[in-house]
Design a protein around this motif. Structure first.
Motif, PDB file in Angstrom:
ATOM      1  N   TRP A  95     -10.840   7.387  -6.334  1.00 46.52           N
ATOM      2  CA  TRP A  95      -9.954   6.390  -5.714  1.00 46.52           C
ATOM      3  C   TRP A  95     -10.432   5.993  -4.324  1.00 46.52           C
ATOM      4  O   TRP A  95     -10.307   4.842  -3.916  1.00 46.52           O
ATOM      5  CB  TRP A  95      -8.507   6.876  -5.680  1.00 46.52           C
ATOM      6  CG  TRP A  95      -7.876   6.782  -7.024  1.00 46.52           C
ATOM      7  CD1 TRP A  95      -7.461   7.811  -7.822  1.00 46.52           C
ATOM      8  CD2 TRP A  95      -7.625   5.586  -7.762  1.00 46.52           C
ATOM      9  NE1 TRP A  95      -6.978   7.321  -9.001  1.00 46.52           N
ATOM     10  CE2 TRP A  95      -7.059   5.962  -8.990  1.00 46.52           C
ATOM     11  CE3 TRP A  95      -7.831   4.232  -7.501  1.00 46.52           C
ATOM     12  CZ2 TRP A  95      -6.686   5.027  -9.950  1.00 46.52           C
ATOM     13  CZ3 TRP A  95      -7.467   3.299  -8.465  1.00 46.52           C
ATOM     14  CH2 TRP A  95      -6.901   3.699  -9.670  1.00 46.52           C
ATOM     15  N   THR A 142       0.114   5.241   3.581  1.00 45.04           N
ATOM     16  CA  THR A 142      -0.556   4.306   2.682  1.00 45.04           C
ATOM     17  C   THR A 142      -1.413   5.082   1.676  1.00 45.04           C
ATOM     18  O   THR A 142      -1.858   6.205   1.944  1.00 45.04           O
ATOM     19  CB  THR A 142      -1.464   3.327   3.452  1.00 45.04           C
ATOM     20  OG1 THR A 142      -2.497   4.049   4.112  1.00 45.04           O
ATOM     21  CG2 THR A 142      -0.666   2.494   4.450  1.00 45.04           C
ATOM     22  N   PHE A 143      -1.632   4.458   0.526  1.00 51.50           N
ATOM     23  CA  PHE A 143      -2.491   5.059  -0.488  1.00 51.50           C
ATOM     24  C   PHE A 143      -3.910   5.202   0.051  1.00 51.50           C
ATOM     25  O   PHE A 143      -4.595   6.190  -0.219  1.00 51.50           O
ATOM     26  CB  PHE A 143      -2.483   4.204  -1.764  1.00 51.50           C
ATOM     27  CG  PHE A 143      -3.200   4.834  -2.907  1.00 51.50           C
ATOM     28  CD1 PHE A 143      -2.659   5.917  -3.584  1.00 51.50           C
ATOM     29  CD2 PHE A 143      -4.428   4.346  -3.329  1.00 51.50           C
ATOM     30  CE1 PHE A 143      -3.331   6.512  -4.649  1.00 51.50           C
ATOM     31  CE2 PHE A 143      -5.104   4.918  -4.394  1.00 51.50           C
ATOM     32  CZ  PHE A 143      -4.551   6.010  -5.049  1.00 51.50           C
ATOM     33  N   ASP A 201       0.843  -1.196   0.000  1.00 51.45           N
ATOM     34  CA  ASP A 201       0.000   0.000   0.000  1.00 51.45           C
ATOM     35  C   ASP A 201       0.883   1.252   0.000  1.00 51.45           C
ATOM     36  O   ASP A 201       0.637   2.211  -0.742  1.00 51.45           O
ATOM     37  CB  ASP A 201      -0.912  -0.035   1.230  1.00 51.45           C
ATOM     38  CG  ASP A 201      -2.145   0.841   1.098  1.00 51.45           C
ATOM     39  OD1 ASP A 201      -2.221   1.658   0.164  1.00 51.45           O
ATOM     40  OD2 ASP A 201      -3.042   0.717   1.948  1.00 51.45           O
ATOM     41  N   TRP A 230      -9.655  11.959  -6.293  1.00 55.06           N
ATOM     42  CA  TRP A 230      -9.553  11.402  -4.940  1.00 55.06           C
ATOM     43  C   TRP A 230     -10.867  10.787  -4.496  1.00 55.06           C
ATOM     44  O   TRP A 230     -10.883   9.769  -3.811  1.00 55.06           O
ATOM     45  CB  TRP A 230      -9.044  12.438  -3.940  1.00 55.06           C
ATOM     46  CG  TRP A 230      -7.605  12.719  -4.201  1.00 55.06           C
ATOM     47  CD1 TRP A 230      -7.059  13.906  -4.576  1.00 55.06           C
ATOM     48  CD2 TRP A 230      -6.538  11.770  -4.156  1.00 55.06           C
ATOM     49  NE1 TRP A 230      -5.715  13.750  -4.770  1.00 55.06           N
ATOM     50  CE2 TRP A 230      -5.362  12.451  -4.519  1.00 55.06           C
ATOM     51  CE3 TRP A 230      -6.447  10.412  -3.860  1.00 55.06           C
ATOM     52  CZ2 TRP A 230      -4.121  11.818  -4.579  1.00 55.06           C
ATOM     53  CZ3 TRP A 230      -5.216   9.789  -3.917  1.00 55.06           C
ATOM     54  CH2 TRP A 230      -4.066  10.484  -4.266  1.00 55.06           C
ATOM     55  N   THR A 278       2.769   6.850  -6.886  1.00 57.87           N
ATOM     56  CA  THR A 278       1.826   7.833  -7.425  1.00 57.87           C
ATOM     57  C   THR A 278       2.097   9.242  -6.901  1.00 57.87           C
ATOM     58  O   THR A 278       1.231  10.110  -6.965  1.00 57.87           O
ATOM     59  CB  THR A 278       0.369   7.414  -7.125  1.00 57.87           C
ATOM     60  OG1 THR A 278       0.199   7.298  -5.712  1.00 57.87           O
ATOM     61  CG2 THR A 278       0.021   6.109  -7.810  1.00 57.87           C
ATOM     62  N   CYS A 336       2.474   1.713  -3.451  1.00 61.11           N
ATOM     63  CA  CYS A 336       1.507   2.305  -4.385  1.00 61.11           C
ATOM     64  C   CYS A 336       1.419   3.809  -4.175  1.00 61.11           C
ATOM     65  O   CYS A 336       1.383   4.576  -5.139  1.00 61.11           O
ATOM     66  CB  CYS A 336       0.124   1.677  -4.209  1.00 61.11           C
ATOM     67  SG  CYS A 336       0.014   0.000  -4.807  1.00 61.11           S
ATOM     68  N   ASN A 337       1.417   4.225  -2.937  1.00 57.10           N
ATOM     69  CA  ASN A 337       1.338   5.643  -2.634  1.00 57.10           C
ATOM     70  C   ASN A 337       2.584   6.371  -3.128  1.00 57.10           C
ATOM     71  O   ASN A 337       2.487   7.417  -3.770  1.00 57.10           O
ATOM     72  CB  ASN A 337       1.144   5.874  -1.135  1.00 57.10           C
ATOM     73  CG  ASN A 337       0.811   7.312  -0.836  1.00 57.10           C
ATOM     74  OD1 ASN A 337      -0.064   7.893  -1.453  1.00 57.10           O
ATOM     75  ND2 ASN A 337       1.526   7.896   0.106  1.00 57.10           N
ATOM     76  N   ARG A 366      -4.090   8.311   2.100  1.00 56.66           N
ATOM     77  CA  ARG A 366      -4.031   9.466   1.202  1.00 56.66           C
ATOM     78  C   ARG A 366      -5.365   9.689   0.499  1.00 56.66           C
ATOM     79  O   ARG A 366      -5.795  10.833   0.302  1.00 56.66           O
ATOM     80  CB  ARG A 366      -2.917   9.244   0.186  1.00 56.66           C
ATOM     81  CG  ARG A 366      -2.649  10.421  -0.709  1.00 56.66           C
ATOM     82  CD  ARG A 366      -1.388  10.145  -1.503  1.00 56.66           C
ATOM     83  NE  ARG A 366      -1.260  11.048  -2.623  1.00 56.66           N
ATOM     84  CZ  ARG A 366      -0.678  10.718  -3.760  1.00 56.66           C
ATOM     85  NH1 ARG A 366      -0.173   9.511  -3.921  1.00 56.66           N
ATOM     86  NH2 ARG A 366      -0.593  11.588  -4.727  1.00 56.66           N
ATOM     87  N   CYS A 367      -6.027   8.606   0.133  1.00 56.17           N
ATOM     88  CA  CYS A 367      -7.353   8.726  -0.489  1.00 56.17           C
ATOM     89  C   CYS A 367      -8.337   9.400   0.465  1.00 56.17           C
ATOM     90  O   CYS A 367      -9.122  10.256   0.052  1.00 56.17           O
ATOM     91  CB  CYS A 367      -7.884   7.349  -0.891  1.00 56.17           C
ATOM     92  SG  CYS A 367      -7.046   6.635  -2.306  1.00 56.17           S
TER      93      CYS A 367
END
Length: 89
Positions: A54, A32-33, A18, A51, A25, A21-22, A36-37
């Motif tokens: 996602w 973690t992504f 995770d 956002w 991007t 992935c963050n 962030r989402c």
């Protein structure tokens, strides 16, 4: 490896994926992504469509409408860290 250690190992591998992935991007390596989402879709003053998109995708992947919020809270409360890193003295 006992079941508890295997479960903990799997959890940390998923957190690492995770976070990767963050970072890939454009996000911070330690966040973690999912977190962030949540920040981008819910906490931002003017959330961008990407956002919100996602945020819904990630929550849907986990079949949990609160996954991103829980991930954000885990970041803030340092739940994913080993016990040695959870307390700042």
């Amino acid at each position: 490896m006992n079941k508890n250690k295997l479960k903990k190992y799997g959890y940390h591998v998923l957190i690492a994926i995770d976070q990767l992935c963050n970072a890939l991007t454009g996000g911070a390596a330690d966040e973690t992504f999912s977190s962030r989402c949540y920040r981008g879709a819910v906490l931002a003053k003017k959330p961008k469509k990407r956002w919100r998109f996602w945020f819904n995708v990630v929550n849907g992947l986990f079949f949990d409408k609160h996954h991103c919020k829980t991930a954000y809270e885990s970041e803030v409360k340092r739940r994913q860290y080993p016990e040695d890193f959870q307390v700042i003295s």
